[in-house]
Scaffold this active site. Structure first.
Site, PDB file in Angstrom:
ATOM      1  CG  ASP A 189      -2.366  -0.282   0.852  1.00  0.00           C
ATOM      2  OD1 ASP A 189      -2.641  -0.544  -0.322  1.00  0.00           O
ATOM      3  OD2 ASP A 189      -3.229  -0.242   1.758  1.00  0.00           O
ATOM      4  CG  ASP A 236      -0.752  -9.442  10.060  1.00  0.00           C
ATOM      5  OD1 ASP A 236      -1.478  -9.186   9.088  1.00  0.00           O
ATOM      6  OD2 ASP A 236      -1.140  -9.345  11.240  1.00  0.00           O
ATOM      7  CG  ASP A 238       4.728  -9.133  12.336  1.00  0.00           C
ATOM      8  OD1 ASP A 238       3.699  -8.747  11.747  1.00  0.00           O
ATOM      9  OD2 ASP A 238       4.704  -9.579  13.499  1.00  0.00           O
ATOM     10  CG  ASP A 333      -9.468  -9.445  11.849  1.00  0.00           C
ATOM     11  OD1 ASP A 333     -10.430  -8.808  12.328  1.00  0.00           O
ATOM     12  OD2 ASP A 333      -8.325  -9.391  12.330  1.00  0.00           O
TER      13      ASP A 333
END
EC number: 2.4.1.12
Length: 754
Positions: A189, A236, A238, A333
């Site tokens: 993004d 995600d 990480d 989510d």
């Protein structure tokens, strides 16, 4: 000769599993209805105080006798017993403890009662959710690899550092799945050229987006339109996956076409602020373990597993059937899972951690993340209430309701903490009860609630720590709760910052100042109460003296909880970019090439790793002490049946423990290091290696944690989690051996598939 039985096909296992679940759900509904009638009948029986004391004593004795069992029936019995005692307490509170002598006293009393009703409501919902945890195990994939589905792996990113994202991308590229059936996408993004360049270098794909509308949900929806895989694995940026992620988690979705989501735990290899900053933090399970270890497994039984934003596989058909990821709230989510289940899709949970990520480093960041979660879940409660509308079963409605209303905890938590101040400052006794009545009703209720939770939660959450977690955030969340209930469209998605360092120890005043003010007021109230008891003792009648004593005890408990919450803000130094991870991996260490023989390695020495990181590794091995001077080596290991070979430099060796730093000079070596540190299939299987909860020990650890407030600057607390270290091997050398690069004594070393 006995006949060898063939494995049970996945379809047969699925049919048996589904039939068993349906029958158990039906039985639980029937038993629950009958039990509720019996509980209501039992709570309406009128008893004298002495008779109630006898009943309370008998219930405690029954708990200790029955509680020695380990079966599911034992847990259900203890939950029913706890519900019985709590309902009797509630009846007593409603009928005998409210005092309306003044409007102020009546109003304060009703306020506290409402907070208690909320706590009991959440207690009973938690018993419902966890009545039959599913403990789902992996299903095998089809024998023919050609029948395996295609998978798109999405790694959304906005403003995170490339150093964090690249580890997840390399881990995803190393997932063991047919190469022609998997694609890894960086969803950017931020439209950053360095990310696109890295994608080209490592072999992943890149999708950039300029407008950033609807934050993460918009990023995912944008990517769906440009991809075509049967399934989507979301990570995600990480969350680094193990190599076996898809093979472990995909079987259920292939076997059951109704499953839209397979969620796995969010496990973190770095400590959260509570673990890092409190004196006994590492000896206490992380905050999220209760949800991923107990609640999600219970939700799975009711077909109400929530999507948690990462470490989950979704069926593309299901996502497209609801028009993409939900964008109406900041918790896209959970809202997406709710919308899929309203359309008749099922969800599933596999309690096996197959990825690991970074926990929030700073308390401020942690609170900000929880504020977003609270805002989003309350938004869903307002705009898409699970108790309304069609498409959900009763069990699903109650599980979603529990998840959403659990984020209302801030207001009741503040009420519980502040209630003794009503008497200590204003003389308003908001519970009209004698100490004997408190002993007969309130103490048994608290005992059974705490002790039963300890049996249910085992090593996933320790007693009294929920109070610390909630108190740390409560005063920040009160405002969020009220505003979101009034204006559900307010608020925006915020990205949780990860991967930072803290060069110097500091006190995070911005994250603790509300609790500091609260604690000062509480301490002042406690001093007033103690002053009255000590210096005006002769002037107090029996009722006033008991009231002062009870409220002083209450205020002292509140003050202890507040001090523990404040202690979390005493941030310790965090100067490592690469966190150490406990790992016991058998390795072989080879010495560096000799002059004139660049491809020759000497002295194959066996060892066992103690901990690993992206920066290096510590190995217990028989090697003479080396005080200084680097030694070039290669470290060889067999991971999941494949051999891996990584160049490293030994920095020092003492008492049979050697410390190495990786020679990470190219992308292929970095892939291997990610594979070695994060990619092992069994890397996180010990994620809940904590002893079962013992409430008194947990209370003591809570008291010890307050020591963090008073430690000297620069002094670390002795908070390391006790682990069994591998026994150091005898410090002796083998006879020198000569090995050619790329080979061992057993054969050639093959680099792990990238």
């Amino acid at each position: 000769m006995s006949e060898v039985q063939s494995p049970v096909p996945a379809e047969s296992r699925l049919d048996r599993f589904s039939n068993k679940i349906l029958s158990l759900r039906g039985a639980n509904y029937i038993v629950g209805a009958l039990g509720l009638c019996a509980l209501i009948a039992a709570t309406t029986v009128t008893l004298s105080i002495n008779e109630q004391l006898i009943v309370a004593l008998v219930c405690v004795l029954v708990f200790f006798i029955v509680g020695r069992g380990k079966s599911r029936r034992t847990q259900i019995f203890l939950e029913v017993l706890s519900a019985l005692v709590s309902l009797r307490y509630l009846t007593w509170r409603l009928t005998e403890t409210l005092d309306f002598d003044t409007w102020i006293q009546g109003g304060l009393g009703v306020t506290l009662l409402i907070a208690e009703l909320y706590a009991l409501y959440m207690l009973f919902l938690s018993y419902f959710q966890t009545i039959q945890p599913l403990h789902r195990t992996p299903l095998p994939l089809p024998d023919n690899v050609d029948d395996w589905p295609t998978v798109d792996i999405f790694i959304p990113t906005y403003d995170e550092q490339l150093s964090i994202v690249r580890l997840t991308v390399l881990g995803a590229l190393g997932i063991d799945w047919p190469p022609d059936k998997v694609n890894v996408y960086i969803l950017d993004d931020g439209v950053r050229p360095e990310f696109e360049q890295f994608a080209r270098e490592c072999g992943s794909l890149y999708i950039g987006r300029v407008d950033s509308s609807h934050a993460k949900a918009g990023n995912l929806n944008h990517a769906i339109k440009q991809t075509s895989g049967d399934y989507i694995l979301i990570l995600d940026c990480d969350h680094i996956p193990t190599r076996a992620f898809l093979q472990i988690a995909m079987g259920w979705m292939v076997a059951d076409r109704k499953i839209a989501l397979m969620q796995t735990p969010h496990h973190f290899y770095s400590p959260d602020p509570f673990q890092r900053n409190l004196a006994v933090g590492y000896r206490t399970p992380p905050e999220g373990n209760l949800f991923y270890g107990v609640i999600q497994d219970g939700n799975d039984f009711w077909d109400a597993t929530f999507f948690c934003g990462s470490c989950a596989i979704l069926r593309r058909e299901a996502i497209e059937s609801i028009g993409g990821f939900a964008v109406e709230t900041v918790t896209e989510d959970a809202h997406t899972a709710l919308r899929m289940q309203r359309r008749g899709w099922s969800t599933a949970y596999l309690r096996i951690p197959v990825a690991s990520g970074l926990a929030t480093e700073r308390l401020t960041t942690h609170i900000g993340q929880r504020m977003r979660w609270a805002r989003g879940m309350i938004q869903i409660f307002r705009v898409d209430n699970p108790m309304l509308g069609s498409g959900l079963k009763l069990g699903q409605r109650l599980c979603y309701l529990s998840a959403m209303t659990s984020f209302f905890f801030a207001i009741p938590r503040v009420i519980f903490l502040a209630s003794p101040l009503a008497f200590l400052f204003a003389g308003q006794n908001i519970i009209a009860a004698s100490p004997l009545a408190v002993l007969a009703y309130a103490i048994p209720h608290m005992f059974h609630s705490i002790a039963t939770a300890a049996k249910v939660n085992k090593g996933w959450r320790y007693s009294f720590w929920s109070e610390v977690y909630e108190t740390t955030m409560a005063l920040f969340l009160v405002r969020v709760t009220i505003i979101t209930m009034m204006f559900p469209s307010k608020g925006k998605f915020n990205v949780t910052e990860k991967g930072g360092v803290l060069e110097e120890e500091e006190f995070d005043l911005g994250a603790t100042y509300p609790n500091i003010i609260f604690a000062v007021i509480m301490a002042l109230g406690l001093l007033i109460g103690l002053f009255e008891l000590i210096f005006h003792f002769s002037q107090l009648d029996g009722i006033a003296m008991r009231a002062y004593a009870l409220n002083c005890i209450w205020a002292a408990i509140s003050l202890i909880i507040l001090l523990a919450a404040i202690a979390v803000g005493r941030e310790t130094k965090q100067v490592r970019y690469s966190h150490r991870i406990d790992a016991h991996i058998p390795v072989t260490v080879y010495e560096a090439p000799v002059a004139g023989q660049p491809n020759t390695y000497h002295n194959a020495t066996p060892g066992m790793t103690q901990d690993v990181s992206m920066g290096g590794v510590a190995v217990h091995m028989p090697w003479p002490d080396i005080g200084s001077g680097p030694v070039k080596t290669r470290i060889h290991a067999v991971l999941d049946g494949e051999e891996i070979d990584i160049p490293a430099t030994m920095l020092r060796c003492k008492n049979g423990k050697a410390v190495f730093t990786w020679d990470n000079n190219d992308l292929d070596t970095e892939r291997d290091i990610v594979r070695f540190v994060f990619g092992r299939a069994d890397a996180w299987l010990q994620w809940n290696n904590y002893e079962d909860d013992r409430p008194l020990r947990s209370l003591w650890s809570l008291l010890l944690s307050i020591k963090a407030l008073f430690r000297k600057k620069g002094k670390m607390m002795a908070n390391s989690r006790p682990t069994k270290k591998p026994r150091a091997l005898p410090v002796e050398r083998r006879e020198p051996t000569t090995i050619q690069s790329g080979q061992t004594q057993e054969g050639k070393i093959s680099r792990a598939a990238s």
